[in-house]
Design a protein around this motif. Structure first.
Motif, PDB file in Angstrom:
ATOM      1  N   LYS A  24     -25.398 -26.675 -17.592  1.00 46.32           N
ATOM      2  CA  LYS A  24     -24.988 -27.577 -18.677  1.00 46.32           C
ATOM      3  C   LYS A  24     -24.741 -26.791 -19.964  1.00 46.32           C
ATOM      4  CE  LYS A  24     -25.485 -31.550 -16.576  1.00 46.32           C
ATOM      5  NZ  LYS A  24     -24.338 -32.398 -16.304  1.00 46.32           N
ATOM      6  N   ALA A  25     -24.040 -27.436 -20.895  1.00 41.79           N
ATOM      7  CA  ALA A  25     -23.750 -26.787 -22.169  1.00 41.79           C
ATOM      8  C   ALA A  25     -24.360 -27.593 -23.308  1.00 41.79           C
ATOM      9  CB  ALA A  25     -22.243 -26.669 -22.367  1.00 41.79           C
ATOM     10  N   LEU A  26     -25.077 -26.880 -24.174  1.00 40.97           N
ATOM     11  CA  LEU A  26     -25.703 -27.513 -25.336  1.00 40.97           C
ATOM     12  C   LEU A  26     -25.082 -26.953 -26.605  1.00 40.97           C
ATOM     13  CD1 LEU A  26     -28.091 -29.110 -26.747  1.00 40.97           C
ATOM     14  CD2 LEU A  26     -29.407 -26.996 -26.548  1.00 40.97           C
ATOM     15  N   GLY A  27     -24.649 -27.825 -27.498  1.00 40.44           N
ATOM     16  CA  GLY A  27     -24.093 -27.396 -28.773  1.00 40.44           C
ATOM     17  C   GLY A  27     -25.169 -27.445 -29.839  1.00 40.44           C
ATOM     18  N   LYS A  55     -15.016 -22.546 -20.507  1.00 46.44           N
ATOM     19  CA  LYS A  55     -15.220 -23.734 -19.664  1.00 46.44           C
ATOM     20  C   LYS A  55     -15.048 -23.384 -18.190  1.00 46.44           C
ATOM     21  CE  LYS A  55     -12.667 -26.956 -21.839  1.00 46.44           C
ATOM     22  NZ  LYS A  55     -11.896 -28.199 -22.065  1.00 46.44           N
ATOM     23  N   VAL A 100     -17.643 -28.720 -30.085  1.00 50.92           N
ATOM     24  CA  VAL A 100     -18.756 -29.289 -29.316  1.00 50.92           C
ATOM     25  C   VAL A 100     -18.259 -30.456 -28.459  1.00 50.92           C
ATOM     26  CG1 VAL A 100     -20.942 -30.549 -29.506  1.00 50.92           C
ATOM     27  CG2 VAL A 100     -20.528 -28.556 -30.946  1.00 50.92           C
ATOM     28  N   CYS A 155     -19.278 -29.322 -24.718  1.00 49.66           N
ATOM     29  CA  CYS A 155     -20.719 -29.464 -24.521  1.00 49.66           C
ATOM     30  C   CYS A 155     -21.095 -30.773 -23.833  1.00 49.66           C
ATOM     31  CB  CYS A 155     -21.442 -29.357 -25.858  1.00 49.66           C
ATOM     32  SG  CYS A 155     -21.315 -27.701 -26.543  1.00 49.66           S
ATOM     33  N   ASP A 156     -22.255 -30.755 -23.175  1.00 48.61           N
ATOM     34  CA  ASP A 156     -22.813 -31.976 -22.604  1.00 48.61           C
ATOM     35  C   ASP A 156     -23.769 -32.608 -23.604  1.00 48.61           C
ATOM     36  OD1 ASP A 156     -21.812 -31.616 -19.756  1.00 48.61           O
ATOM     37  OD2 ASP A 156     -22.830 -29.710 -20.120  1.00 48.61           O
ATOM     38  N   VAL A 171     -25.910 -32.150 -27.574  1.00 47.80           N
ATOM     39  CA  VAL A 171     -25.748 -31.559 -28.895  1.00 47.80           C
ATOM     40  C   VAL A 171     -27.035 -31.726 -29.699  1.00 47.80           C
ATOM     41  CG1 VAL A 171     -24.593 -33.672 -29.684  1.00 47.80           C
ATOM     42  CG2 VAL A 171     -24.365 -31.606 -31.045  1.00 47.80           C
TER      43      VAL A 171
END
Lengths: 322, 308
Positions: free
Chosen positions: B15-18, B177, B197, B201-202, B204
């Motif tokens: 997952k991606a966190l901003g 990505k 974001v 991102c998923d 934030v």
């Protein structure tokens, strides 16, 4: 320029302006046959990516760099032909604000000294400094502070105060908010807008940031490799971009919203070098719509609809090639 | 000086966190703390734990940490010119990374380096070039190739596109990505740009004065931000999708000096909605709705802070 605009409204009229630099590898076409006008009290936003020539253009039109060729009419006189007294008169009327307020200020001068400098050079009584500080929202207690003691927004306010010191009519703003944090950016943008509305300044606003340009401009010109590729009213340009480069540029801006977005047009590769350019359209190498003709002939800027000019052979009838 | 305070975050695999905030909010400090790259003195992590794949990084020995850095966790920096070695070819820089963290040697490592360069879109004939021979966008792609060479499970990117032009930024974002899904890397993105974001991102986290003030998935946070500071961040920036002619809203005042934080909520002196309680004590993080955390006594009502 909107064809309905009366000619006497025009403050700056730039015709076929060229600025070439001779470098060891050949000729660098920084600005290559650029024409535009700005009406009094209006803002022309000039957007483009690094190295497209927008800052060089800004410096040429206020006489900081000499032009190679072309004409720059300020009111009815060609500024490029000014010398002596006429030139110094013009320099009072046309000012510039630079991107980085730290490197464009003298670190050994206080706020008051920085702002007073243009007034002293032009022998105008120095008490005007306090008025100017007030105009740009700098508290008078900061008069004896030095640039390193201030945040970026305040430093940029000094830059603006210096530009306003001689009551100019025309101001080139070269990336004035790019070095600032978002919060400070909003303050400086609001201030520039208020000054324009209250005093009728004419701006050439140079920026790589499309959202900022959209916010401040009446008209927008998009630059690519030394040439203007599209020019239109603010609303038109962002609603209906016609040049493939403008379309890609707009689609690349990330938007802080979850609403469905337009398809992103990804450009391949980088902007080519402006030295010793090939004959065809300068964007052809990265263009998804390129045809034979684009490689042979560089399109000129032509009006496609009222007030909307595009430098593309196929503007208005683009068909994707591959 | 308390640069970062009481910070709790979870980042799931893949997952991606901003991580969003203004200059000086403590975003980069937090990232460096995760990598244990805070210089001591003057810096010191005074408490807390950083669990990574089940182990607490804070309790690891120097040798164990070195093993993790660059291999399991790697970082992309804002300015690719200063983070690359100007005296080495880009290929050698990737080979060095591979040599440090894997058993691959010689030709095998070199082959892997060329694969990584191909993955980020740099042709093999450029592999013997030095950083100064590349454009900014290409340099950043080299930085990404180095960071991903060992297929880390966590990639931290500190303003990876801030120095790039917008069309190049779009290329780099697409690349990150794509690679994230190929390598299944978790991604921590530090930025001031809520637009970026929204795209990659998923989740934030909004940071202010060393604290997280709001934390959620992007759907909840963008459709109804709860913290007045988050709302302020959305309104301060001109956007391509808003009505023309409006004035940008400016959050009054300055962020607090981290040496001298105000009593109560750190944002209270600038908050348009502050009430006496806010100046007395900080609220602390609470779950306003499932998965949506906010550090505010009086969060914005639903509908009050909506972003179109």
């Amino acid at each position: 320029m909107n064809s309905a605009t009366k000619k006497d409204d025009v403050l700056l009229d730039v015709r076929h302006l060229k600025k070439h630099f001779h470098v060891s590898r050949g000729v660098l076409h920084a600005v290559d046959d650029v024409s535009f006008t700005i009406s009094k009290g209006k803002t022309l936003g000039l957007v483009g990516e690094s190295g497209c020539g927008k800052s060089t253009l800004g410096r040429v039109v206020i006489g900081l760099i000499e032009a190679t060729n072309g004409e720059v009419y300020f009111r009815d006189e060609d500024m490029l032909k000014f010398d002596g007294r006429k030139k110094s008169e013009f320099r009072k009327k046309a000012q510039i604000v630079f991107q980085d307020p730290f490197s464009s200020l003298n670190p050994r001068m206080s706020v008051a000294q920085q702002i007073a400098e243009p007034l002293i050079i032009n022998k105008i009584f120095a008490k005007k400094v306090m008025e100017l500080m007030d105009t740009v929202g700098l508290a008078s207690r900061l008069a004896t502070s030095f640039p390193h003691e201030l945040d970026g927004g305040r430093r940029q306010r000094i830059g603006v105060a210096r530009a306003l010191a001689l009551d100019p009519e025309f101001i080139v703003l070269d990336e004035p908010v790019s070095a600032l944090d978002v919060r400070i950016q909003a303050q400086v943008l609001n201030m520039l807008q208020e000054l324009k509305n209250e005093r009728g300044y004419t701006y050439l606003f140079i920026s790589h940031n499309l959202s900022v340009v959209r916010y401040v401009s009446d008209e927008v010109a998009v630059m690519y490799l030394g040439q203007i590729v599209e020019k239109a009213g603010n609303v038109d340009l962002f609603k209906e971009p016609m040049h493939p480069y403008t379309q890609a540029l707009l689609s690349a801006v990330p938007i802080a919203s979850l609403a469905p977005k337009k398809e992103r047009i990804l450009l391949e590769g980088d902007v080519p070098s402006p030295i010793n350019l090939a004959p065809g359209c300068r964007f052809a190498g990265r263009c998804a719509y390129r045809q034979e003709r684009c490689l042979a002939e560089n399109p000129t800027l032509r009006e496609i609809s009222s007030g909307h000019s595009v430098a593309c052979h196929f503007a208005g009838r683009l068909e994707r090639h591959a | 000086m308390h640069a970062v305070n009481h910070l709790n975050l979870t980042l799931h695999r893949g997952k991606a966190l901003g991580f969003v905030g203004e200059t000086g909010a403590g975003k980069t400090t937090t990232a460096l703390a995760i990598l244990q790259l805070i210089q001591t003195p003057p810096g010191k992590i005074t408490g807390g734990s950083i669990m990574f794949e089940g182990h607490d990084i804070m309790k690891m020995t120097e040798a164990e940490k070195r093993q993790i850095r660059g291999d399991r966790i790697s970082m992309i920096f804002q300015d690719p010119m200063t983070s690359l070695n100007p005296l080495k070819t880009v290929e050698d820089q990737i080979v060095e990374m591979i040599g440090l963290h894997s058993a691959m040697k010689g030709e095998e490592a070199r082959k892997r380096a060329l694969e990584m360069l191909a993955l980020v879109g740099i042709r093999p004939e450029r592999s013997k070039d030095y950083p100064h021979q590349f454009s900014g966008g290409m340099r950043q792609r080299v930085g990404i190739a180095i960071a991903l060479a060992c297929e880390p499970s966590l990639l931290i990117a500190d303003e990876p596109t801030t120095a790039l032009d917008v069309t190049i930024q779009a290329q780099v974002m697409e690349l990150i990505k794509k690679l994230q899904s190929v390598v299944n890397t978790s991604f921590l993105l530090i930025t001031h740009d809520l637009g970026i974001v929204a795209e990659i991102c998923d989740d934030v986290a909004i940071m202010y004065a060393g604290r997280i003030v709001e934390y959620s998935n992007i759907r909840q946070l963008y459709s109804h931000p709860l913290h007045p500071y988050t709302r302020g961040l959305f309104d301060a920036v001109p956007r391509l999708d808003t009505r023309l002619g409006g004035k940008l809203s400016v959050i009054p005042g300055l962020p607090p000096d981290p040496i001298d934080l105000p009593k109560g909520c750190a944002f209270s002196p600038r908050c348009p909605k502050a009430r006496p309680l806010c100046h007395e004590r900080e609220c602390g993080m609470r779950e306003y709705e499932p998965g949506h955390f906010v550090n505010c006594h009086f969060p914005l009502e639903l509908g009050e802070g909506g972003v179109q």
